[in-house]
Design a protein around this motif. Structure first.
Motif: not given
Length: 111
Positions: A34, A39, A43, A81, A84
């Protein structure tokens, strides 16, 4: 070694230890991913790695290594997840933000 494995069935313990290590490795991967990638890219990479390791787990004949690849695949999916949530932790000040990376709102203003 084969005799010891037959007596104690060490496969379960080894699989548990390897799972513990895999999960432990993904924690800093989420934080660093991150920080350096943001993000969206992070991801995407976790999703790609998850799909690749999931397919590999279906193709490997060894139950032990198939299970390890499956654990890795679902650790990748769970990390999506977590990335985030990591962004939220950065927003709260619990982790440092990357000063060199523009936020998504700054990128939209520039375009």
């Amino acid at each position: 070694m084969s005799d010891i494995n037959n007596i104690f069935n060490l496969g379960g313990i080894l699989l548990g230890a390897a799972t513990f290590i895999i999960i432990g490795v993904f924690h800093p991967l989420v934080i660093k991913g991150e920080y350096y990638l943001g993000q969206k890219k992070c991801r995407l990479y976790f999703a790609l790695a998850g799909v690749i390791t999931l397919i590999a787990s279906l193709l490997v004949e060894s139950l032990f290594f198939s299970a390890l690849l499956g654990v890795t695949a679902f650790s990748c999916f769970w990390s999506i997840k977590e990335v985030i949530e990591q962004e939220e932790r950065v927003r709260k000040g619990w982790f440092p933000a990357n000063p060199k990376r523009k936020t998504e709102s700054e990128s939209e203003v520039m375009n």
